[in-house]
Each structure stands twice: as structure tokens, then as C-alpha cells.
Design an enzyme around this catalytic site. Sequence first.
Site: not given
Ligand code: AHR
Length: 503
Positions: A173, A292
Site C-alpha cells: 500500500e 487483501e
Molecule cells: O489487513 C490490515 C491492514 O489493511 C494492512 O496492514 C494494510 O495493508 C491494509 O490497510
Amino acid sequence: MNNARAVLARELAIDAIDDRLYGSFIEHLGRAVYGGLYEPGHPTADGQGFRGDVLDHVRALNTPIVRYPGGNFVSGYRWEDGVGPLEARPRRLDLAWKSLEPNAFGTDEFVRWCRKAGTEPMMAINLGTRGVDAARSLVEYCNHPSGTQYSDWRVENGCAEPHNIKVWCLGNEMDGDWQIGHKTALEYGRLAEEAAKVMRWVDPTIELVACGSSSRTMSTFPQWEATVLEHTYAHVDYISLHTYYGNRDGNTAHFLAQSIGMDAFIEEVVATCDFIRAKKRHKKRMMLSFDEWNVWFHSNQADRQQQPWQEAPPLLEDLYTVEDALVVGCMLISLIKHCDRVRIGCLAQLVNVIAPIFTATGGGIVKQTTYFPFMHASRYGRGTALDMKVDSSSYEDPVFDAVPYVEAVGVLSEDRGELTVFAVNRNLEEVVGLDVDLRDFSTARVVEHIALTHSDLKAVNTLEQPDRVAPSALDDSVEEHECKTRIALPPASWNVVRFSLEA
Ligand code: AHR
């Protein structure tokens, strides 16, 4: 009864599903590692401190790949802190989650844990505070056989064989200002390009994931992807996508519709990749790593009240409801429908932190509601995805317009002689009769219809009441006629309908 129609036919094949679509994610965050995977002294812990009850629950999910060690955590991580003798490992401030990191668990422990869990590691490197040098050293540590400083260090640390980690994420990210070492697309694109090039010089067999946007709502989306790919296209295999949904205003119908945004996000990233491909006259088609995705909102308020600098604080401990499980089901269907471009998916996360598995530190374990759709998809969703051309009535949503009540996809497994339909009925009040035209599957017979639903859509599983929500096999829900099957989908339900193709 409300009706919908769909087709199951070989000519509507989307693509072969990459098993890694059913991956997951473990971050050094809250109790995911400490109190989750790793808890020496726990009654079920093995000689390496891995919780046996967690390993059993993970094995039952059959998740083929697990991303590690972050997430936001990785952007401040020194991987060298987590290897070597335990007593020499430093305790550090983790600035991403304002926690204390003891470094008792690191790369070697994670790889050993993966081997025991029957899964593959997917490793992220730090492109926040570090760069090319730390990245190439970590690849050397993990994948080079021996005879160099870093590979010999691994051998010295008890791992004679290389870890052979195949998939590597180039940071996490990097488009978000919450990220340690946040970068512009240009800064990140150049750094990722150089890191990728050099990591591949160490091990030419690895696959690389460049960071895409951390959500579709980022103001820099999709220009971020375009700029990053301008620099990295030739060097990487995947671009990442992240998304989390929540029912913050208590509007369940709208919450259930959100996977339509996931469909659009995937299609927009594909379009951006293909634009850069055309611009560069490149042969390779860029694939997507949705590394994610999940529901995340229940714990937001509690997390704001946590004191900083605790070791393994209870962070992001969402307790999942039945409606959350339905959204997870819709998101799984979205991934399967786009399996021609989405090759890797990681449910974020796996244990305790926005996870399908929840433990008490020193105590028991429970399967959250979301465990079940993920387990079903991982178990029965391997093979070739079939577009079912669902024709369903719909409801109006201010954001997504006409939202079909039925979301569904088929999976054909020629090996197992099976055909599976995954379907969510978004209708909160009524049964929907899904008429499936079986076309060239004339021998198909339903062997099982499993459904997950509950009279209370806010019902959850807890350590005290672990079995309040569980899938059940339905009787009398299927009517079979010549080449046509009607399946009654209960209101607000996740469904798995398994057909045998044996005559
Ligand atoms: O999964 C939780 C968080 O969400 C992770 O650390 C990040 O990559 C995202 O913002």
C-alpha cells in the site's frame, strides 16, 4: 417464490482457476502471530511453539498460500531482526500499529509454520524505510542454496534447504499516506522497478507483485496503477488490489451489494493494465493479485481506545455476523468470476485479526461465520470457472443501481467428476428458486446442497457459543428434471450446490 434463471455449460468457461485464489494473509499485527500462530506454552503448542488447534483449523481451510509479514507492518520491518538466536533478537517499536514487536517469530519460523500448515509462503519486502539492498539480501537469505553471507546465515539458523519462496510482494500500500515511507507513484514505480530487477538477478524463478491502489476510493486510482506499470511492466507478474467493506450505517441490502464494487474495481484495474500493455506493445498480459480483501469495520471503535506500545494487543478483532459471511461469499464469487485475470487472492487475514479463525490467548478457538464460505470455496472451488449468465430480478441501490438478488458462479472439476454452484441469495425476505439449465451436463445429479443462513443476520460464533452459526445440508431444496434443476435458495443465504457428473 421469486425466481432466477441460469445456465451451466462448458462453452461458458471463464478460465482455469489458479488454486492461489484461496490464499490468505498473516501480518505482525495484534494477536495474529503472538497468541494466534505462535504461543509457546499453550496446551496445544508443539515444540516450535506453534498452536496445534490453529494449525488444524488452517489445514481444514486448505489455503494454498499465505502472505507475510504485512501489511502496513512490513514498511518499517527489518527482516534481520527476526532471524537468528532468539535471545539476540531486538524488541522494537512497530510504528504501523503502535505496538511492541518482540521478534520472537520471523522469516524462518513463518516458513516452518507454512510447511506444517500445508501452505506456501508469499513474502513481502519493505519498500517503505528500506529498498533494493535489503530486498536482494532477503531473497538471497531465503532462496540461495548456500556459500554466500546471507544463505550461509540461513543454514547457520537451522535451515539447510533454501526456503524457495516463489511469490514476492514489492512493498505494501505505498499509495497511502498512513504507510511508513509513503511514496508518489513515480517514486514507488522507480523503486519497485529497481528492486524487482535485482531480486530477479538473485533468483530468476521468482514471481513479483507490484503495489496497486489500496482501494478503489483512493483519489490517485487508477493513475497510480498506470504510472507504476509504466515503470514495472516488464519486471513484474501481478499488480495488487486491496478492498475492505463494512456495514457502518446498518443498511444490510446496501452492504450485500458491495461486491458489485469489487467487480468494477477488478475490471478497471484490468483495463488499466491492458492500456499500458498496448502502449508498450508488450506481449505479456498482466495478472492481478487481490492480496487483501475482507469485511472490516466492527473493531474500528475499540481499536481507537487501545493504549500504544503493548505486545500483541487485541487489534482488528472483528466478530463476524451472518451478513458478513454473505458478503464474503459474494466477494469469493467475484474473485472466481474474474479468475482469468485474478490469479492470487488473499483473505485478510487468517487468525484473530479480521480473520475466520479466532482464539483466546491461553484458551480455546472458534470458527467465525466467515470461515465457512471461505472453506467451501477453497475445498470445492478448484477447477474451471463457468459463467452462469444469471438472470435474476433486482433491487434498487443508490450506489449500485439494479442489484441482482442472486449472485452465482459455477466450477467444473473434471478430475473429481464434479460440478459446483456457489450462490448468494441477497433477498432478505424471500426464497429464490434458481432454475439451472444443465445443457451438456445431462448426467449431473445433485449430491448435496449446503446453506449458511440464520434467522438473526447479526448472529455470531463466540468462544462461549461456538456453533451458533454453522452451515447445514438442506433436504427437499432441489427439484431435478431432465437437464433442468430448480434449487430453492433460502432468504439471505450462502449456498453450495454440488453435482456429481458420474452417470
Ligand atoms: O489487513 C490490515 C491492514 O489493511 C494492512 O496492514 C494494510 O495493508 C491494509 O490497510
